[in-house]
Design an enzyme around this catalytic site. Structure first.
Site, mmCIF file in Angstrom:
data_model
loop_
_atom_site.group_PDB
_atom_site.id
_atom_site.type_symbol
_atom_site.label_atom_id
_atom_site.label_comp_id
_atom_site.label_asym_id
_atom_site.label_seq_id
_atom_site.Cartn_x
_atom_site.Cartn_y
_atom_site.Cartn_z
ATOM 1 N N THR A 132 33.686 46.002 33.576
ATOM 2 C CA THR A 132 33.056 47.194 33.093
ATOM 3 C C THR A 132 31.394 46.672 32.561
ATOM 4 O O THR A 132 31.237 45.795 32.265
ATOM 5 C CB THR A 132 33.823 47.888 31.867
ATOM 6 O OG1 THR A 132 32.932 48.594 31.156
ATOM 7 C CG2 THR A 132 34.148 46.545 30.901
ATOM 8 N N LYS A 162 37.324 42.358 27.538
ATOM 9 C CA LYS A 162 36.954 42.555 29.040
ATOM 10 C C LYS A 162 35.834 41.397 29.230
ATOM 11 O O LYS A 162 35.872 40.832 30.164
ATOM 12 C CB LYS A 162 36.169 43.810 29.534
ATOM 13 C CG LYS A 162 37.431 45.030 29.365
ATOM 14 C CD LYS A 162 38.388 44.874 30.706
ATOM 15 C CE LYS A 162 37.771 44.981 32.048
ATOM 16 N NZ LYS A 162 38.919 44.837 33.004
#
Ligand code: NAD
Ligand code: TYD
Length: 358
Positions: A132, A162
């Site tokens: 992301t 992430k």
């Protein structure tokens, strides 16, 4: 054969459907079926031998090893993650477990498998990690959009987990030579988007006559990409991405949240006018801001455009209209999610989609 993880979620299920619409190369789909996994998204593939669903955890190294040995995939595409920022604020632990520890176990299993491949298969193998833009943190209003060399500065437990997974993936390339590719994409929208995220939540709340909760002043900016354009970017990176490289993926569509909500209300006013008259905009409600709320994300997608010739097919105007139309014609899908019966659907169909297929 591809091994896809998290293929019952929003982006993963769109990827599986698009892939099998264009190719006969089979997919093994490993998904834990958390609240975000919905096999109903894949119901059009019932009985299709090109899709093998396996309920399981990417952190289960023995299961992943068995799947790799049995199916001998030429690539692994890792969509599996806990993905909702607000949930990560209320309970970060699942994010640490799946996004960091799970990715680590997955990488270990893939490394062992890859090491055992013969020359040609080994050279052709790919591990594609789907990530992301939130790993880069928040941008000032006039700052240049994120390029692939922008420093990581994650601000939420979601983006931090992430970021950690991205670093692990990078390290497996540099240390062990694992042929990895990473994509960092902006906010997606489109069919099968779980109605806890901004766009689907606003659509379903509007139709239900409920408040449309805008956090803070609604001037936070996100860069929106139609999910099928993200899927085509992943296909391009898988086919022609340079090993060890990162590709930012985005739609050049920066919009403040409030503009998004207004656009959705206008489309709904046009396509499904309120029974009692008036605009859905009357349902907009300002609520307390998200803690640590990132002000702006923006992706510079020049590298993937230049190196791989990828371009989004949808503009925001065409994509958002398709999305609203999809929700209007899929009231059953929304109802099954809202009343929880999508989880029963999973149980009902589990027999034919079990690990026994492995
Ligand atoms: P999602 O939450 O809709 O789906 C995630 C899927 O992963 C679900 O099917 C879930 O059951 C599965 N899963 C969760 N934990 C698992 C585990 N331990 N083992 C196996 N499966 C597990 O998420 P999404 O929006 O489809 O996002 C997919 C990926 O793309 C994520 O890695 C996310 O970080 C990334 N991403 C999302 C966006 C976005 O706007 N949604 C943008 C850029 C990148
Ligand atoms: P979201 O869809 O959760 O994605 P992300 O936080 O990963 O960008 O939220 C998109 C933007 O919309 C974000 O700035 C938070 C805001 N938002 C609201 O204003 N109200 C809501 O009810 C939700 C879910 C999000």
């Amino acid at each position: 054969m591809l091994l896809v993880t998290g293929g019952a979620g929003f982006i993963g299920s769109n990827f599986v459907l698009d892939w099998l619409a264009q190719s006969d190369e089979p997919i093994v789909n490993l998904d834990k079926l958390t609240y975000a996994g919905n096999l109903e998204n894949l119901s059009s593939l019932d009985g299709d031998k090109r899709h093998v669903f396996v309920k399981g955890d990417i952190g289960d190294a023995a299961l992943v090893a068995r799947l790799l040995a049995t199916h001998q995939p030429r690539a692994v595409i890792n969509f599996a993650a806990e993905s909702h920022v607000d949930r990560s604020i209320h309970g970060p632990e699942d994010f640490i477990q799946t996004n960091i520890v799970g990715t680590f176990h997955l990488l270990e299993a893939v490394r062992a498998y890859w090491n055992g491949l013969q020359d040609v298969a080994k050279a052709g193998f790919r591990f594609l990690h789907v990530s992301t833009d939130e790993v880069y943190g928040s941008l000032g209003r006039d700052a240049a959009a994120f390029t692939e060399t922008h420093a990581y500065a994650p601000n939420s437990p979601y983006s931090a987990s992430k970021a950690a997974s991205d670093h692990l993936v990078r390290s497996y390339h540099h240390t062990y030579g694992l042929p990895v590719l990473t994509t960092n994409c902006s906010n997606n929208y489109g069919p099968y988007h779980f109605p806890e995220k901004l766009i689907p939540l606003m659509i379903v709340n509007a139709l239900a006559g409920k408040p449309l909760p805008v956090y803070g002043d609604g001037q936070q900016i996100r860069d929106w990409l139609y999910v099928k354009d993200h899927c085509s970017a992943i296909r391009e990176v898988l086919a022609r991405g340079r090993l060890g490289e990162v590709y930012n993926v985005g739609g050049w569509n920066e919009k403040p949240n409030l503009d998004i909500v207004h656009t959705l209300c206008q489309l709904l006013d046009e396509l499904r006018p309120k029974a009692g008259g008036g605009s859905y905009q009357s349902q907009i409600t300002y609520v307390t801001d998200r803690p640590g709320h990132d002000r702006r994300y923006a992706i510079d997608a020049s590298k993937i455009e230049r190196e791989l010739g990828w371009r989004p097919l949808e503009t925001f105007e065409t994509g958002i209209r398709k999305t609203v139309a999809w929700y209007l014609t899929h009231a059953d899908w929304v109802a099954n999610v809202q009343n929880g019966s999508y989880l029963e659907w999973t149980t009902k169909h589990y027999g034919q989609t079990s690990e026994a297929a492995v």
